[in-house]
Design a protein around this motif. Sequence first.
Motif, mmCIF file in Angstrom:
data_model
loop_
_atom_site.group_PDB
_atom_site.id
_atom_site.type_symbol
_atom_site.label_atom_id
_atom_site.label_comp_id
_atom_site.label_asym_id
_atom_site.label_seq_id
_atom_site.Cartn_x
_atom_site.Cartn_y
_atom_site.Cartn_z
ATOM 1 N N LEU A 188 -24.372 -25.490 -0.617
ATOM 2 C CA LEU A 188 -24.759 -24.125 0.258
ATOM 3 C C LEU A 188 -26.109 -24.580 0.750
ATOM 4 O O LEU A 188 -26.424 -24.492 2.115
ATOM 5 C CB LEU A 188 -24.646 -23.065 -0.298
ATOM 6 C CG LEU A 188 -25.309 -21.855 0.469
ATOM 7 C CD1 LEU A 188 -24.268 -21.451 1.629
ATOM 8 C CD2 LEU A 188 -25.512 -20.357 -0.486
ATOM 9 N N LEU A 189 -27.225 -24.905 0.017
ATOM 10 C CA LEU A 189 -28.790 -24.964 0.573
ATOM 11 C C LEU A 189 -28.586 -26.142 1.525
ATOM 12 O O LEU A 189 -29.235 -26.007 2.624
ATOM 13 C CB LEU A 189 -29.666 -25.489 -0.622
ATOM 14 C CG LEU A 189 -29.961 -24.015 -1.602
ATOM 15 C CD1 LEU A 189 -30.614 -24.744 -2.565
ATOM 16 C CD2 LEU A 189 -30.481 -23.061 -0.827
ATOM 17 N N PRO A 190 -28.126 -27.329 1.413
ATOM 18 C CA PRO A 190 -28.174 -28.275 2.603
ATOM 19 C C PRO A 190 -27.499 -27.827 3.922
ATOM 20 O O PRO A 190 -28.093 -28.203 4.856
ATOM 21 C CB PRO A 190 -27.473 -29.505 1.862
ATOM 22 C CG PRO A 190 -27.619 -29.552 0.439
ATOM 23 C CD PRO A 190 -27.499 -27.924 0.146
ATOM 24 N N SER A 226 -39.934 -23.225 11.556
ATOM 25 C CA SER A 226 -38.866 -23.420 10.704
ATOM 26 C C SER A 226 -38.930 -24.372 9.489
ATOM 27 O O SER A 226 -39.908 -25.064 9.596
ATOM 28 C CB SER A 226 -37.491 -23.817 11.291
ATOM 29 O OG SER A 226 -37.145 -23.289 12.447
ATOM 30 N N ASP A 227 -38.474 -23.711 8.276
ATOM 31 C CA ASP A 227 -38.358 -24.615 7.051
ATOM 32 C C ASP A 227 -37.618 -25.828 7.009
ATOM 33 O O ASP A 227 -36.676 -25.712 7.592
ATOM 34 C CB ASP A 227 -38.315 -23.814 5.826
ATOM 35 C CG ASP A 227 -39.176 -22.672 5.815
ATOM 36 O OD1 ASP A 227 -40.466 -22.835 6.104
ATOM 37 O OD2 ASP A 227 -38.839 -21.610 5.017
ATOM 38 N N LYS A 228 -38.066 -26.870 6.530
ATOM 39 C CA LYS A 228 -37.089 -27.998 6.359
ATOM 40 C C LYS A 228 -36.008 -27.989 5.268
ATOM 41 O O LYS A 228 -35.185 -28.304 5.358
ATOM 42 C CB LYS A 228 -37.895 -29.713 6.313
ATOM 43 C CG LYS A 228 -38.913 -29.683 7.384
ATOM 44 C CD LYS A 228 -38.024 -30.401 8.824
ATOM 45 C CE LYS A 228 -39.202 -30.959 9.517
ATOM 46 N NZ LYS A 228 -39.147 -30.326 10.929
ATOM 47 N N THR A 229 -36.768 -27.473 4.166
ATOM 48 C CA THR A 229 -35.847 -27.215 3.178
ATOM 49 C C THR A 229 -36.003 -25.835 2.459
ATOM 50 O O THR A 229 -37.188 -25.264 2.612
ATOM 51 C CB THR A 229 -36.402 -28.078 1.877
ATOM 52 O OG1 THR A 229 -37.501 -28.152 1.601
ATOM 53 C CG2 THR A 229 -36.066 -29.701 2.405
ATOM 54 N N ALA A 230 -34.894 -25.285 1.625
ATOM 55 C CA ALA A 230 -35.106 -24.074 1.032
ATOM 56 C C ALA A 230 -36.266 -24.345 -0.133
ATOM 57 O O ALA A 230 -36.302 -25.501 -0.569
ATOM 58 C CB ALA A 230 -33.940 -23.679 0.576
ATOM 59 N N ARG A 231 -36.926 -23.189 -0.257
ATOM 60 C CA ARG A 231 -37.680 -23.253 -1.384
ATOM 61 C C ARG A 231 -37.302 -21.995 -2.408
ATOM 62 O O ARG A 231 -37.014 -21.402 -2.095
ATOM 63 C CB ARG A 231 -39.272 -23.115 -1.042
ATOM 64 C CG ARG A 231 -39.549 -21.828 -0.262
ATOM 65 C CD ARG A 231 -41.179 -21.927 0.273
ATOM 66 N NE ARG A 231 -41.309 -21.076 1.507
ATOM 67 C CZ ARG A 231 -41.514 -19.780 1.392
ATOM 68 N NH1 ARG A 231 -41.617 -19.227 0.321
ATOM 69 N NH2 ARG A 231 -41.548 -18.942 2.529
ATOM 70 N N LYS A 283 -35.696 -18.984 -0.407
ATOM 71 C CA LYS A 283 -36.143 -18.548 0.573
ATOM 72 C C LYS A 283 -35.942 -19.634 1.795
ATOM 73 O O LYS A 283 -36.439 -20.965 1.254
ATOM 74 C CB LYS A 283 -37.763 -18.095 0.599
ATOM 75 C CG LYS A 283 -38.201 -17.472 1.911
ATOM 76 C CD LYS A 283 -37.871 -15.815 1.731
ATOM 77 C CE LYS A 283 -38.520 -14.831 3.090
ATOM 78 N NZ LYS A 283 -37.755 -13.829 3.251
ATOM 79 N N LEU A 284 -35.613 -19.300 2.983
ATOM 80 C CA LEU A 284 -35.505 -20.601 3.860
ATOM 81 C C LEU A 284 -35.576 -19.794 5.255
ATOM 82 O O LEU A 284 -34.746 -18.970 5.705
ATOM 83 C CB LEU A 284 -33.930 -21.069 3.830
ATOM 84 C CG LEU A 284 -33.777 -22.132 4.957
ATOM 85 C CD1 LEU A 284 -34.619 -23.407 4.854
ATOM 86 C CD2 LEU A 284 -32.058 -22.622 4.706
#
Length: 194
Positions: free
Chosen positions: A106-108, A121-126, A167-168
């Motif tokens: 899901l995250l990717p 925007s964020d590159k990756t979820a944190r 968070k993303l």
Amino acid sequence: MKKYIFPVTMTFLLISCNKIEEKIDQTVQKTTEKVQEKAQQAVEETIKKTVNESINSLTNSQDVRFNDLFPTTGAPVITDETGKKFKFPTGSEGYVFKYKADIAVLLPFLEGQPTSDESRSDKTARKIDGQSIIDKISLASKFLPENTFDTSFLEEIKTDKSIQYYKLKRFPNSSTLIYNPTNQTIIQYVEVNK
């Protein structure tokens, strides 16, 4: 004898004054507590009324599918989904989804969603600390009318230390995810920023 009457009278007078002062202090304290309690009740009633009016004035609350907001091609990323879209009186939109998914898939997928502004925007979820989320949900649930919001999962996320929070932000969407690794259930709140 007169020598003893004056000190005894003064002693009784002093004791009486102390008792009167004590009674006045008790009365003032009780009155202060009652005023504070009534003020607190008035504030809570005002907040409940305001929140109720806001909830009742929600427009375009409708069922929505995850794929409506996050289009997919190929194999489905999630299963057992439910979702709601809300449009608040302020004009902002929000989505709440509950589904099952493998977080590693899901995250990717969410990180790869298109954005209208890469710089915001964020590159990756944190991964984040979930305490602030729990506090916000707890606070909100106190002011919501009964049966508006199922808070049964709140006890679960408070006690289960394996729950993970992410968070993303992929502008204009900002997602908060609550993930239970035991049953792979995810609750996702998406705020749409304009």
